[in-house]
Design a protein around this motif. Structure first.
Motif, PDB file in Angstrom:
ATOM      1  N   GLN A  98       0.828  -1.211   0.000  1.00 18.39           N
ATOM      2  CA  GLN A  98       0.000   0.000   0.000  1.00 18.39           C
ATOM      3  C   GLN A  98       0.859   1.257   0.000  1.00 18.39           C
ATOM      4  N   LYS A  99       1.975   1.239   0.747  1.00 16.15           N
ATOM      5  CA  LYS A  99       2.892   2.385   0.732  1.00 16.15           C
ATOM      6  C   LYS A  99       3.460   2.619  -0.657  1.00 16.15           C
ATOM      7  N   GLU A 100       3.848   1.531  -1.316  1.00 18.54           N
ATOM      8  CA  GLU A 100       4.407   1.671  -2.658  1.00 18.54           C
ATOM      9  C   GLU A 100       3.348   2.191  -3.638  1.00 18.54           C
ATOM     10  N   ILE A 101       2.109   1.712  -3.484  1.00 23.95           N
ATOM     11  CA  ILE A 101       1.032   2.188  -4.359  1.00 23.95           C
ATOM     12  C   ILE A 101       0.781   3.675  -4.137  1.00 23.95           C
ATOM     13  N   ASP A 102       0.761   4.122  -2.875  1.00 24.59           N
ATOM     14  CA  ASP A 102       0.531   5.536  -2.581  1.00 24.59           C
ATOM     15  C   ASP A 102       1.644   6.408  -3.156  1.00 24.59           C
ATOM     16  N   THR A 103       2.882   5.928  -3.059  1.00 22.61           N
ATOM     17  CA  THR A 103       3.998   6.694  -3.605  1.00 22.61           C
ATOM     18  C   THR A 103       3.896   6.824  -5.123  1.00 22.61           C
ATOM     19  N   LEU A 104       3.578   5.712  -5.782  1.00 23.98           N
ATOM     20  CA  LEU A 104       3.449   5.752  -7.235  1.00 23.98           C
ATOM     21  C   LEU A 104       2.262   6.617  -7.661  1.00 23.98           C
ATOM     22  N   ARG A 105       1.171   6.564  -6.899  1.00 26.71           N
ATOM     23  CA  ARG A 105       0.009   7.388  -7.236  1.00 26.71           C
ATOM     24  C   ARG A 105       0.326   8.879  -7.076  1.00 26.71           C
ATOM     25  N   HIS A 106       1.090   9.217  -6.028  1.00 30.86           N
ATOM     26  CA  HIS A 106       1.473  10.618  -5.822  1.00 30.86           C
ATOM     27  C   HIS A 106       2.359  11.110  -6.965  1.00 30.86           C
ATOM     28  N   ARG A 107       3.316  10.291  -7.362  1.00 31.06           N
ATOM     29  CA  ARG A 107       4.184  10.687  -8.480  1.00 31.06           C
ATOM     30  C   ARG A 107       3.391  10.809  -9.785  1.00 31.06           C
ATOM     31  N   LEU A 108       2.410   9.930  -9.979  1.00 30.08           N
ATOM     32  CA  LEU A 108       1.590  10.012 -11.180  1.00 30.08           C
ATOM     33  C   LEU A 108       0.774  11.306 -11.185  1.00 30.08           C
ATOM     34  N   ASP A 109       0.228  11.677 -10.030  1.00 26.05           N
ATOM     35  CA  ASP A 109      -0.534  12.934  -9.951  1.00 26.05           C
ATOM     36  C   ASP A 109       0.360  14.129 -10.269  1.00 26.05           C
ATOM     37  N   LEU A 110       1.581  14.131  -9.743  1.00 28.38           N
ATOM     38  CA  LEU A 110       2.494  15.230 -10.039  1.00 28.38           C
ATOM     39  C   LEU A 110       2.832  15.282 -11.521  1.00 28.38           C
ATOM     40  N   LEU A 131       0.969  14.193 -14.052  1.00 26.83           N
ATOM     41  CA  LEU A 131      -0.191  14.673 -14.803  1.00 26.83           C
ATOM     42  C   LEU A 131      -0.395  16.173 -14.619  1.00 26.83           C
ATOM     43  N   LYS A 132      -0.123  16.669 -13.424  1.00 21.76           N
ATOM     44  CA  LYS A 132      -0.263  18.109 -13.185  1.00 21.76           C
ATOM     45  C   LYS A 132       0.782  18.896 -13.954  1.00 21.76           C
ATOM     46  N   ARG A 133       1.987  18.359 -14.058  1.00 21.83           N
ATOM     47  CA  ARG A 133       3.038  19.039 -14.810  1.00 21.83           C
ATOM     48  C   ARG A 133       2.709  19.124 -16.286  1.00 21.83           C
ATOM     49  N   VAL A 134       2.038  18.097 -16.818  1.00 22.55           N
ATOM     50  CA  VAL A 134       1.784  18.041 -18.264  1.00 22.55           C
ATOM     51  C   VAL A 134       0.441  18.665 -18.636  1.00 22.55           C
ATOM     52  N   TYR A 135      -0.609  18.358 -17.866  1.00 17.74           N
ATOM     53  CA  TYR A 135      -1.961  18.766 -18.243  1.00 17.74           C
ATOM     54  C   TYR A 135      -2.591  19.764 -17.262  1.00 17.74           C
ATOM     55  N   GLY A 136      -1.852  20.225 -16.276  1.00 17.34           N
ATOM     56  CA  GLY A 136      -2.424  21.127 -15.288  1.00 17.34           C
ATOM     57  C   GLY A 136      -2.651  22.514 -15.850  1.00 17.34           C
ATOM     58  N   PRO A 137      -3.209  23.440 -15.012  1.00 19.13           N
ATOM     59  CA  PRO A 137      -3.405  24.832 -15.447  1.00 19.13           C
ATOM     60  C   PRO A 137      -2.092  25.481 -15.820  1.00 19.13           C
ATOM     61  N   LYS A 138      -2.169  26.545 -16.613  1.00 20.74           N
ATOM     62  CA  LYS A 138      -0.957  27.206 -17.075  1.00 20.74           C
ATOM     63  C   LYS A 138      -0.134  27.748 -15.919  1.00 20.74           C
ATOM     64  N   SER A 139      -0.834  28.217 -14.866  1.00 27.75           N
ATOM     65  CA  SER A 139      -0.087  28.770 -13.736  1.00 27.75           C
ATOM     66  C   SER A 139       0.670  27.697 -12.978  1.00 27.75           C
ATOM     67  N   ASP A 140       0.153  26.431 -13.028  1.00 25.46           N
ATOM     68  CA  ASP A 140       0.806  25.339 -12.318  1.00 25.46           C
ATOM     69  C   ASP A 140       1.601  24.430 -13.234  1.00 25.46           C
ATOM     70  N   ARG A 141       1.456  24.606 -14.549  1.00 30.18           N
ATOM     71  CA  ARG A 141       2.110  23.693 -15.478  1.00 30.18           C
ATOM     72  C   ARG A 141       3.620  23.913 -15.460  1.00 30.18           C
ATOM     73  N   ILE A 142       4.344  22.855 -15.512  1.00 26.01           N
ATOM     74  CA  ILE A 142       5.801  22.884 -15.478  1.00 26.01           C
ATOM     75  C   ILE A 142       6.322  22.293 -16.767  1.00 26.01           C
ATOM     76  N   HIS A 143       7.399  22.837 -17.247  1.00 24.56           N
ATOM     77  CA  HIS A 143       7.993  22.311 -18.473  1.00 24.56           C
ATOM     78  C   HIS A 143       8.415  20.873 -18.249  1.00 24.56           C
ATOM     79  N   PRO A 144       8.148  19.986 -19.222  1.00 21.05           N
ATOM     80  CA  PRO A 144       8.483  18.566 -19.019  1.00 21.05           C
ATOM     81  C   PRO A 144       9.955  18.326 -18.766  1.00 21.05           C
ATOM     82  N   ASP A 145      10.829  19.188 -19.322  1.00 17.55           N
ATOM     83  CA  ASP A 145      12.265  18.980 -19.136  1.00 17.55           C
ATOM     84  C   ASP A 145      12.769  19.475 -17.797  1.00 17.55           C
TER      85      ASP A 145
END
Length: 269
Positions: A34-46, A48-62
């Motif tokens: 469960q700890k490993e799943i939570d860690t992977l889910r948190h990284r996945l959310d980050l 997705l936010k970097r790529v598809y989030g709002p412009k103010s929160d979007r981060i360059h992929p590089d």
């Protein structure tokens, strides 16, 4: 037991002690998963936010993430070149403290060595100079009474003429019927219109100095000052209107702007 999760029901032992041990191992393995799943889910959310989030929160992929610094290979520390001492004459001196303005009034306090110490040391004390230290100080504004004294004279004539009474005339006063001098009224105007200090706070400020001045009285002073200064206002207004260029702020006059736009549209038609 290497992997208790793959055990079949038929291979489970009948001993309750062994069953409890198997359950504890299963719970521990489930917690780690469960700890490993939570860690992977948190990284996945980050991600997705970097790529598809709002412009103010979007981060360059590089751009690397600050949360993944521990996983990134750390570069080897660069060797700094040996420092060479610069000559003293090339070093820039610090600016230091700025001197206090010379136009300010100085209140001097002289502190001398006590006479008792001088007599105890003995010798002939010759003053050759002085050490001066300055600090910027402040005295709060204070109320005072401006008292005007006019000597009164009686003139008697030797020829028997009637005696005359003479008193010096008062200088011109913008507020002859007011108990407030021009300096106090000017302080009320500046405090309200420049320092944005409401009249009720000015009332409290004067009360702390032992003088009760009602807000209604302050309002009357402001009205009297406006009437006295009205000719000066008219001169300033005329001077502004005669200027070749006049800069104004009309952002709040929306109805006038709309009217001008209507006139321009009709003119263009």
């Amino acid at each position: 037991m290497d992997n208790p999760s793959i055990l079949a029901d038929a291979s489970l032992p009948d001993d309750p002690v062994l069953l409890k041990a198997i359950i504890r191992e299963l719970l521990a393995a489930h917690g780690e998963s469960q700890k490993e799943i939570d860690t992977l889910r948190h990284r996945l959310d980050l991600l997705l936010k970097r790529v598809y989030g709002p412009k103010s929160d979007r981060i360059h992929p590089d751009q690397p993430s600050v949360f993944d610094e521990a996983d990134l290979p750390q570069p080897a520390p660069a060797l700094e070149p040996p420092r060479t001492e610069e000559p003293t004459k090339n070093r820039k001196k610090g600016h230091g403290r700025k001197a206090l303005p010379g136009n300010l009034r100085r209140e001097t306090t002289e502190i001398d060595i006590p006479e008792v110490e001088k007599r105890a040391i003995g010798g002939n004390w010759v003053r050759i100079g002085e050490e001066i230290s300055e600090k910027l100080d402040y005295k709060p504004s204070s109320l005072f009474v401006q008292q005007t004294i006019r000597p009164k004279y009686v003139i008697r004539f030797d020829d028997g003429s009637q005696d005359q009474l003479k008193v010096a005339e008062l200088p011109p006063d913008a507020f002859p019927k007011s108990k407030a001098a021009p300096g106090l009224i000017a302080d009320v105007i500046v405090s309200k219109l420049v320092d944005h200090l409401p009249l009720y706070r000015q009332e409290q400020r004067y009360a702390r100095q032992g003088v009760e001045i009602a807000r209604s009285t302050l309002c009357v002073w402001l009205a009297d000052a406006a009437e006295v200064l009205h000719p000066l206002y008219q001169l300033m207004k005329a001077d502004l209107l005669n200027a070749p260029i006049l800069h104004t702020d009309d952002t709040t006059v929306r109805d006038k702007i709309a009217g001008i736009d209507t006139i321009l549209d009709n003119y263009s038609d």
